[in-house]
Design a protein around this motif. Structure first.
Motif, PDB file in Angstrom:
ATOM      1  N   LEU A  34       0.800  -1.329   0.070  1.00 54.53           N
ATOM      2  CA  LEU A  34       0.004   0.024  -0.109  1.00 54.53           C
ATOM      3  C   LEU A  34       0.938   1.322  -0.053  1.00 54.53           C
ATOM      4  O   LEU A  34       2.266   0.898   0.135  1.00 54.53           O
TER       5      LEU A  34
ATOM      6  N   ARG B   7       2.994   6.268   2.389  1.00 54.49           N
ATOM      7  CA  ARG B   7       2.429   7.446   3.394  1.00 54.49           C
ATOM      8  C   ARG B   7       1.414   7.084   4.441  1.00 54.49           C
ATOM      9  O   ARG B   7       1.073   7.545   5.361  1.00 54.49           O
ATOM     10  N   TYR B   8       0.810   5.788   4.224  1.00 55.16           N
ATOM     11  CA  TYR B   8      -0.174   5.309   5.175  1.00 55.16           C
ATOM     12  C   TYR B   8       0.583   5.154   6.419  1.00 55.16           C
ATOM     13  O   TYR B   8       0.190   5.248   7.531  1.00 55.16           O
TER      14      TYR B   8
ATOM     15  N   ILE C 237       1.067   8.145   8.281  1.00 57.30           N
ATOM     16  CA  ILE C 237      -0.165   8.724   8.672  1.00 57.30           C
ATOM     17  C   ILE C 237      -0.449   7.968  10.012  1.00 57.30           C
ATOM     18  O   ILE C 237      -0.802   8.454  11.124  1.00 57.30           O
TER      19      ILE C 237
ATOM     20  N   TYR D 286     -10.891   0.601  10.940  1.00 58.96           N
ATOM     21  CA  TYR D 286     -10.894   2.095  10.269  1.00 58.96           C
ATOM     22  C   TYR D 286     -11.833   3.000  11.344  1.00 58.96           C
ATOM     23  O   TYR D 286     -11.515   4.052  11.472  1.00 58.96           O
TER      24      TYR D 286
ATOM     25  N   ARG E 135      -5.945  10.469   8.385  1.00 54.42           N
ATOM     26  CA  ARG E 135      -6.436   9.185   8.571  1.00 54.42           C
ATOM     27  C   ARG E 135      -7.543   8.697   7.555  1.00 54.42           C
ATOM     28  O   ARG E 135      -7.708   7.477   7.326  1.00 54.42           O
TER      29      ARG E 135
ATOM     30  N   LEU F  77      -7.175   6.005   4.791  1.00 54.19           N
ATOM     31  CA  LEU F  77      -6.794   4.535   5.403  1.00 54.19           C
ATOM     32  C   LEU F  77      -8.003   3.554   4.790  1.00 54.19           C
ATOM     33  O   LEU F  77      -9.075   4.033   4.806  1.00 54.19           O
TER      34      LEU F  77
ATOM     35  N   THR G 213      -9.209  -4.483  -1.878  1.00 54.17           N
ATOM     36  CA  THR G 213      -7.798  -3.984  -1.391  1.00 54.17           C
ATOM     37  C   THR G 213      -6.786  -4.892  -1.628  1.00 54.17           C
ATOM     38  O   THR G 213      -5.727  -4.401  -2.059  1.00 54.17           O
TER      39      THR G 213
END
Length: 442
Positions: free
Chosen positions: A15, A18-19, A22, A84, A192, A195, A214
């Motif tokens: 993924l 940057r996740y 975060i 989430y 966030r 995500l 995903t």
């Protein structure tokens, strides 16, 4: 089974990078907040004219109560309603709590907002480890978690320097310290929303289409980067749903609770005693306020150093052994601080204590989360870490008493020994390094 087998064959974090950043921002706030209250309390005591018992209640007990409630309640909700949604809720609570801390006008409002902050922080630590573990490949699960943790633990390393600049020198410095934390939490909340949900949780709750989306995205990344993926190897995976807590009272999970609750309880006795009381106790033992903070500020360089060391070890050495090693370093650090022989010895002791904290925490968080099944992973973590935090309340309250009744050395040696005992208890936990989550958690 097919979706999870495809997810487990992906050998890298597939993924956007940057996740991880975060998630790291939220972690940064968590460790910033755990640290800032101890440095803010001397000024708050003076301005609000608090007694010693009121100070301890605000600085440690109320936050820990919130931490336990948040981890248990929101952790259980995350198993029922998704990682989430709860990740959004926790960072929102931490932002509200931190800004409220800064605006507090007396003991009552400070207690309310410290509780709210504790709820958010306790739940967020739970969810981050659960969430990352469910998305990361088995062979890199520990390393990816520690990379993110490294971003967060910098918060614990820089907080003493920020406090040193603000608290002794500015009348509202302690308020500014909390405002900075609130701004960081608000930044974490803003980013966030991008995500994805955990595919493992989605499969568990019959949302196969969302999980497929995903996983297909992750597979596409590997193909674009020329990363080889082995053929999927489906294996039996339980998708039994129900009240998460009931699964934890059957074997092997009841036995694992019997390992992880005392492990965290023993560790947090020293962890919170050190973080909450060390600055005050060192000052009372002869250092100036600024000097006591400086000892811990210089020593805090050990936090990111410890986390960086784990990056190269966490997926090569069994988690249990790394945890034990960190607790041995912790004991040495506590003995050196307790010895109080010279400024250099205290600096070295504080550095080793911070190094041990940076080495222990994310390895132990990852180890705890991966030892429970997807249907109750967040709940299992919540009960282990949440109930374990009662040890933090005990340590923070008892350390000053032990120092007063016996000696400075005996107090710090005692919390060094409880840390080592946590490492010994961890040896009874399951093998986890490099194994698929469904194989670790059965």
């Amino acid at each position: 089974m097919d979706v999870l087998a495809r997810l487990d064959r992906i050998p890298v974090w597939a993924l956007p990078k940057r996740y991880l950043a975060i998630i790291g921002i939220g972690y940064f706030f968590t460790f910033y907040d755990i640290t800032d209250i101890g440095f803010a309390m001397p000024a708050i005591d003076s301005q609000f004219k608090l007694s010693g018992s009121e100070s301890l209640f605000v600085a440690l007990s109320i936050g820990l109560i919130g931490y336990i409630v948040g981890s248990l309640v929101i952790g259980t909700l995350a198993d029922a309603y998704g990682r989430y949604r709860m990740l959004i809720l926790t960072i929102t609570l931490t932002a509200i709590g931190s800004f409220g801390d800064a605006a507090a006008q007396g003991l009552t409002t400070l207690i309310i907002f410290r509780f709210i902050t504790g709820v958010g922080v306790g739940a967020d630590l739970n969810l981050v480890s659960t969430y990352l573990g469910e998305l990361a490949p088995a062979g890199r699960r520990g390393r990816i978690s520690v990379y993110t943790f490294l971003v967060g633990i910098i918060g614990q390393a820089v907080t003493p320097f920020v406090a040193l600049a603000l608290v002794p020198n500015v009348y509202v410095g302690w308020r500014m310290l909390f405002v900075i934390g609130g701004v960081i939490a608000a930044m974490g909340l803003a980013v966030r929303f991008v995500l994805p949900e955990s595919p493992r949780w989605e499969v568990q709750h019959g949302r196969d289409g969302d999980a497929e989306t995903t996983v297909a995205r992750m597979e596409a990344y590997c193909r674009e980067q020329g990363i080889a993926m082995p053929d999927p190897q489906p294996s039996e995976v339980s998708t039994v749903r129900g009240v998460p807590l009931r699964f934890l009272f059957h074997q092997p999970y009841a036995g694992r609770l019997a390992v992880f609750i005392p492990m965290w309880f023993l560790w947090y006795i020293g962890n919170y005693g050190f973080l909450g009381d060390a600055a005050t106790l060192i000052k009372e033992h002869g250092a100036a306020v600024g000097g006591s903070i400086l000892y811990l500020a210089i020593g805090s360089i050990g936090y990111p150093v410890g986390a960086a060391l784990m990056i190269g070890l966490v997926d090569r050495v069994e988690r249990r052994l790394l945890i034990l090693g960190a607790t041995i370093v912790w004991l040495v650090g506590m003995l050196l601080i307790g010895w109080f022989a010279s400024a250099a010895v205290i600096y070295i002791g504080a550095f080793l204590a911070s190094l041990a904290l940076g080495s222990y925490l994310q390895v132990a968080y990852t180890f705890t989360a991966e030892s429970f099944p997807t249907r109750a992973r967040s709940t299992g973590f919540a009960f282990s870490d949440g109930i374990g935090h009662a040890g933090g309340a005990l340590g923070a309250l008892v350390l000053p008493i032990v120092v007063g009744a016996f000696s400075f050395f005996v107090g710090f040696a005692a919390i060094g020994v409880t840390g080592l005992l946590a490492g010994l208890v961890a040896l009874v936990g399951p093998a986890a390094t490099g194994r698929r989550l469904e194989h670790v958690s059965i």
